[in-house]
Design a protein around this motif. Structure first.
Motif, mmCIF file in Angstrom:
data_model
loop_
_atom_site.group_PDB
_atom_site.id
_atom_site.type_symbol
_atom_site.label_atom_id
_atom_site.label_comp_id
_atom_site.label_asym_id
_atom_site.label_seq_id
_atom_site.Cartn_x
_atom_site.Cartn_y
_atom_site.Cartn_z
ATOM 1 N N ARG A 172 -2.210 -1.678 8.029
ATOM 2 C CA ARG A 172 -1.594 -2.001 6.734
ATOM 3 C C ARG A 172 -0.007 -2.254 7.287
ATOM 4 O O ARG A 172 0.655 -3.250 6.373
ATOM 5 C CB ARG A 172 -1.476 -0.728 5.870
ATOM 6 N N ALA B 57 -6.037 2.552 9.807
ATOM 7 C CA ALA B 57 -5.895 1.773 8.564
ATOM 8 C C ALA B 57 -4.470 1.683 8.401
ATOM 9 O O ALA B 57 -3.922 0.533 7.883
ATOM 10 C CB ALA B 57 -6.343 2.798 7.546
ATOM 11 N N ILE B 58 -3.657 2.603 8.694
ATOM 12 C CA ILE B 58 -2.273 2.652 8.519
ATOM 13 C C ILE B 58 -1.746 1.447 9.297
ATOM 14 O O ILE B 58 -0.765 0.755 8.836
ATOM 15 C CB ILE B 58 -1.539 4.019 8.602
ATOM 16 N N MET C 107 0.517 7.114 2.690
ATOM 17 C CA MET C 107 -0.670 6.743 3.171
ATOM 18 C C MET C 107 -1.262 7.861 4.042
ATOM 19 O O MET C 107 -2.519 8.166 3.865
ATOM 20 C CB MET C 107 -0.682 5.524 3.938
ATOM 21 N N LYS C 108 -0.293 8.543 4.909
ATOM 22 C CA LYS C 108 -0.804 9.876 5.574
ATOM 23 C C LYS C 108 -1.436 11.126 4.308
ATOM 24 O O LYS C 108 -2.134 11.477 4.633
ATOM 25 C CB LYS C 108 0.156 10.243 6.437
ATOM 26 N N ARG D 62 -2.332 10.643 1.420
ATOM 27 C CA ARG D 62 -3.477 10.188 1.049
ATOM 28 C C ARG D 62 -4.786 10.533 1.791
ATOM 29 O O ARG D 62 -6.030 10.143 1.283
ATOM 30 C CB ARG D 62 -3.467 9.034 -0.138
ATOM 31 N N ASP E 242 -5.330 8.547 4.544
ATOM 32 C CA ASP E 242 -5.607 7.064 5.523
ATOM 33 C C ASP E 242 -5.768 7.349 7.057
ATOM 34 O O ASP E 242 -4.879 8.370 7.339
ATOM 35 C CB ASP E 242 -4.833 6.245 5.008
ATOM 36 N N CYS E 243 -6.571 6.853 7.679
ATOM 37 C CA CYS E 243 -6.580 7.305 8.916
ATOM 38 C C CYS E 243 -5.367 6.455 9.672
ATOM 39 O O CYS E 243 -5.082 5.180 8.936
ATOM 40 C CB CYS E 243 -8.002 6.682 9.418
ATOM 41 N N SER F 30 0.770 -1.231 -0.030
ATOM 42 C CA SER F 30 0.016 -0.022 -0.063
ATOM 43 C C SER F 30 0.824 1.324 -0.085
ATOM 44 O O SER F 30 1.828 1.315 0.831
ATOM 45 C CB SER F 30 -0.762 -0.204 1.281
ATOM 46 N N ARG G 4 -15.318 4.056 -1.763
ATOM 47 C CA ARG G 4 -14.910 5.476 -1.277
ATOM 48 C C ARG G 4 -15.397 6.525 -2.077
ATOM 49 O O ARG G 4 -16.007 6.388 -3.066
ATOM 50 C CB ARG G 4 -13.431 5.398 -1.316
#
Length: 181
Positions: free
Chosen positions: A141, A137-138, A128-129, A131, A133-134, A14, A42
């Motif tokens: 992942r 979720a990170i 991820m941050k 884009r 993502d909470c 991811s 989403r």
């Protein structure tokens, strides 16, 4: 199916840039194979473009090359989607996990080119941050990355690339595809 038809499979953790690179490949005329998922869309996702969204009860594994479960949702590539795209196009692409790539390579050994994206854990978290993502979720992942050894190069990878510069990455992939047509 003609031998010169190619399925470009983008594999990586991811945040490695699979979707972004895939979008750029689409701009270069390489058609995207659309996978199916049981998760809800989403806010910015479009049915038939980003995914085919179905309910869990509607998922028949016999209609798919393979199905994987992540975060309680199923993802898979239908055999119908592959056949339909390859009947119409010389080059297609999609993003998959390692298991999907292995299944694709097994089913389509002469057509499949697996491209693996290397990404450090730190860079994965940063992207991820970025884009949106909470944190939960990170963290999930990161755990998934360690549990599955996601960062290790798949043995069936045809090309390995570190995606630090989008334009350069896309050009290297296009060059690689040209050499392997």
């Amino acid at each position: 199916m003609a031998r010169n038809k190619k399925i470009i499979v983008l594999v990586g953790a991811s945040g490695s840039g699979k979707t972004t690179v895939g979008n750029e490949l689409t701009k270069h005329g390489i058609v995207k194979l659309v996978t199916t998922t049981t998760r809800p869309p989403r806010e910015d996702e479009v049915e038939g473009i980003d995914y085919y969204f179905i309910g869990k009860a509607d998922l028949d594994p016999h209609h798919f090359l393979e199905v994987t479960c992540y975060n309680g949702y199923h993802y898979g590539l239908s055999l119908k989607e592959i056949k339909s795209a390859l009947d119409k196009h010389e080059l297609v692409h999609l993003a998959m996990d390692k298991n999907g790539a292995k299944a694709m390579k097994t089913e389509y050994p002469d057509q499949c080119l697996v491209i693996f994206f290397i990404i450090s854990e730190e860079e994965m978290i940063r992207r991820m941050k970025m884009r949106g993502d909470c944190q939960e979720a990170i963290e999930e992942r990161v755990i998934y990355r360690h549990m599955t050894n996601e960062e290790a190069r798949p043995e069936d990878a045809d090309f390995v690339i570190e995606n630090n510069d989008l334009d350069q990455t896309v050009q290297q992939i296009l060059d690689f595809i040209d050499k392997n047509k």
